[in-house]
Design a protein around this motif. Structure first.
Motif, PDB file in Angstrom:
ATOM      1  N   LEU A 310       0.679  -1.309  -0.097  1.00 12.89           N
ATOM      2  CA  LEU A 310       0.036  -0.053  -0.085  1.00 12.89           C
ATOM      3  C   LEU A 310       0.890   1.341   0.050  1.00 12.89           C
ATOM      4  O   LEU A 310       0.691   2.190  -0.688  1.00 12.89           O
ATOM      5  N   VAL A 311       1.924   1.334   0.818  1.00 13.77           N
ATOM      6  CA  VAL A 311       2.667   2.517   0.887  1.00 13.77           C
ATOM      7  C   VAL A 311       3.516   2.756  -0.353  1.00 13.77           C
ATOM      8  O   VAL A 311       3.711   3.662  -0.549  1.00 13.77           O
ATOM      9  N   GLN A 312       4.081   1.461  -0.918  1.00 19.51           N
ATOM     10  CA  GLN A 312       4.678   1.688  -2.061  1.00 19.51           C
ATOM     11  C   GLN A 312       3.913   2.314  -3.379  1.00 19.51           C
ATOM     12  O   GLN A 312       4.348   3.230  -4.037  1.00 19.51           O
ATOM     13  N   ARG A 313       2.797   1.700  -3.244  1.00 20.64           N
ATOM     14  CA  ARG A 313       2.001   2.428  -4.275  1.00 20.64           C
ATOM     15  C   ARG A 313       1.691   3.959  -4.352  1.00 20.64           C
ATOM     16  O   ARG A 313       1.704   4.759  -5.031  1.00 20.64           O
ATOM     17  N   TYR A 314       1.452   4.083  -2.817  1.00 21.64           N
ATOM     18  CA  TYR A 314       1.247   5.722  -2.478  1.00 21.64           C
ATOM     19  C   TYR A 314       2.591   6.411  -2.856  1.00 21.64           C
ATOM     20  O   TYR A 314       2.434   7.776  -3.454  1.00 21.64           O
ATOM     21  N   ARG A 315       3.765   6.159  -2.639  1.00 24.45           N
ATOM     22  CA  ARG A 315       4.749   6.644  -2.778  1.00 24.45           C
ATOM     23  C   ARG A 315       5.265   6.855  -4.227  1.00 24.45           C
ATOM     24  O   ARG A 315       5.807   7.778  -4.781  1.00 24.45           O
ATOM     25  N   SER A 316       4.897   5.668  -4.965  1.00 23.75           N
ATOM     26  CA  SER A 316       5.079   5.695  -6.480  1.00 23.75           C
ATOM     27  C   SER A 316       4.163   6.962  -6.816  1.00 23.75           C
ATOM     28  O   SER A 316       4.465   7.603  -8.118  1.00 23.75           O
ATOM     29  N   ALA A 317       2.994   6.781  -6.582  1.00 20.28           N
ATOM     30  CA  ALA A 317       2.082   7.684  -6.991  1.00 20.28           C
ATOM     31  C   ALA A 317       2.499   9.142  -6.733  1.00 20.28           C
ATOM     32  O   ALA A 317       2.313   9.982  -7.667  1.00 20.28           O
ATOM     33  N   ALA A 318       2.687   9.525  -5.773  1.00 24.04           N
ATOM     34  CA  ALA A 318       3.090  10.693  -5.258  1.00 24.04           C
ATOM     35  C   ALA A 318       4.433  11.268  -5.840  1.00 24.04           C
ATOM     36  O   ALA A 318       4.788  12.634  -6.255  1.00 24.04           O
ATOM     37  N   ALA A 319       5.348  10.327  -6.280  1.00 25.85           N
ATOM     38  CA  ALA A 319       6.405  10.650  -7.118  1.00 25.85           C
ATOM     39  C   ALA A 319       6.171  10.773  -8.472  1.00 25.85           C
ATOM     40  O   ALA A 319       7.149  11.366  -9.453  1.00 25.85           O
ATOM     41  N   ALA A 320       5.025  10.353  -8.972  1.00 21.72           N
ATOM     42  CA  ALA A 320       4.982  10.216 -10.339  1.00 21.72           C
ATOM     43  C   ALA A 320       4.633  11.805 -11.113  1.00 21.72           C
ATOM     44  O   ALA A 320       4.019  12.567 -10.186  1.00 21.72           O
ATOM     45  N   PRO A 321       5.279  12.299 -12.002  1.00 24.00           N
ATOM     46  CA  PRO A 321       5.011  13.411 -12.699  1.00 24.00           C
ATOM     47  C   PRO A 321       3.260  13.751 -13.052  1.00 24.00           C
ATOM     48  O   PRO A 321       2.830  12.826 -13.512  1.00 24.00           O
ATOM     49  N   THR A 322       2.868  14.993 -12.403  1.00 22.59           N
ATOM     50  CA  THR A 322       1.365  14.906 -12.705  1.00 22.59           C
ATOM     51  C   THR A 322       1.220  15.656 -14.416  1.00 22.59           C
ATOM     52  O   THR A 322       1.815  16.179 -14.879  1.00 22.59           O
TER      53      THR A 322
END
Length: 322
Positions: A310-322
């Motif tokens: 769950l946290v890895q998905r969150y951190r990956s989504a947060a790091a992805a360019p918008t």
């Protein structure tokens, strides 16, 4: 659900044993370097302790049941609002229920009352809820009505929703990992009677009255949640609990087994879990049985990879360019 801001909910009645899960999850968060925001389900009660006692007394005089299990005694719409907002933006409104003198000293408000509503602080990795309504969903209540249409609480609730053309509460839809803590009912009662006597100085007779008074609400609003959970942990004592209304010591974990049911068994590596948890064995394709003394190990082995994902998905989504 949201990959950006995940939510874990541990749901169970008071006396079910969620404190053990709280401690183990705190250890998982520390070990994984996770910043979690904890939500206590008691914070979403509608009434403070004194007001609730008055409301229960009034309801009993009118021949009605009112308990903390029921929607009428809680701000379930605000709890769903918090989950919805947190899943989208990582924030939302929450408060604290002041359970004891220690918390009263910390927050500067009387025991049995609430702190002010405040925004969830920025920068948390996930939200974890511990309480009685983490899996509440209106559609689960209507299933109950089909098999017990005489239940006046559910009938009134559904009629009211229909009249107002409102959708029902659906807290479960926002939860990424929903865990049920549900000991067999006699053990749950023993744990509540024992805890209330030793921590709240309540007589066994008083707690027994509370259990009996709120049984209808338990069946209507608590039990259906365990059909929606991702994982259920059910402790079964191996001692005589035939009369739970005697004040007695709680059976220890070593005097119990724990039955663990997985809603989506294909997600789990059962050979690995069997190797990690001493004494574990499969009883069905989606059910694991373990010695009670292995509960800590089982929770860590099962839940750590899920939290990490769950946290890895969150951190990956947060790091992805918008």
């Amino acid at each position: 659900m949201s990959s950006k801001h995940p939510i874990i909910a541990i749901t169970g009645s008071s006396g079910a044993g969620t404190t053990t899960f709280r401690r183990i999850f705190d250890n998982i968060f520390r070990r994984e370097g996770i910043t979690a925001f904890r939500v206590d389900g008691n914070a979403f009660r509608r009434y403070d302790r004194k007001r609730m006692q008055h409301m229960v007394s009034q309801a009993e005089k009118q021949g009605r049941c009112l308990s903390h299990f029921a929607p009428e005694a809680n701000f379930l719409d605000r709890l769903e609002g918090l989950f919805r907002e947190y899943s989208r933006s990582g924030t939302g409104l929450c408060r604290r229920y002041v359970e004891n003198e220690t918390l009263a000293d910390i927050y500067g408000v009387p025991v049995g009352s609430f702190t002010s509503w405040e925004e969830v602080p920025n920068g948390t990795d996930l939200l974890i809820y511990d309480g009685m309504h983490g899996g509440c969903a209106e559609n689960s209540w209507t299933h109950r009505e089909m098999s017990a249409s005489h239940n006046p609480v559910i009938i009134r609730r559904r009629k009211k929703l229909k009249e107002r053309k409102m959708r029902g509460i659906d807290i479960a839809q926002w939860v990424d990992l929903l865990i049920g803590v549900v000991p067999v009912i006699n053990l749950e009662w023993i744990q509540k009677i024992y805890r209330d006597a030793h921590e709240k100085q309540k007589s066994p007779e008083s707690t027994t009255h509370t259990i009996m008074r709120r049984m209808e609400d338990y069946i209507a609003y608590i039990t259906p949640q365990f059909s929606l959970t991702d994982i259920n942990f059910q402790r079964v004592p191996l001692t005589d609990t035939s009369n739970p209304f005697e004040l007695r010591e709680i059976p220890s974990l070593d005097e119990s087994i724990v039955v663990i049911r997985f809603r989506e068994p294909a997600r789990y590596d059962f050979p690995s879990l069997l190797a990690q948890i001493p004494g574990a064995r499969m009883t069905r394709r989606n059910t694991l049985m373990i010695p009670g003394g292995m509960l800590d190990i089982a929770i860590k082995s099962i839940c750590t990879p899920l939290v990490h994902e769950l946290v890895q998905r969150y951190r990956s989504a947060a790091a992805a360019p918008t």
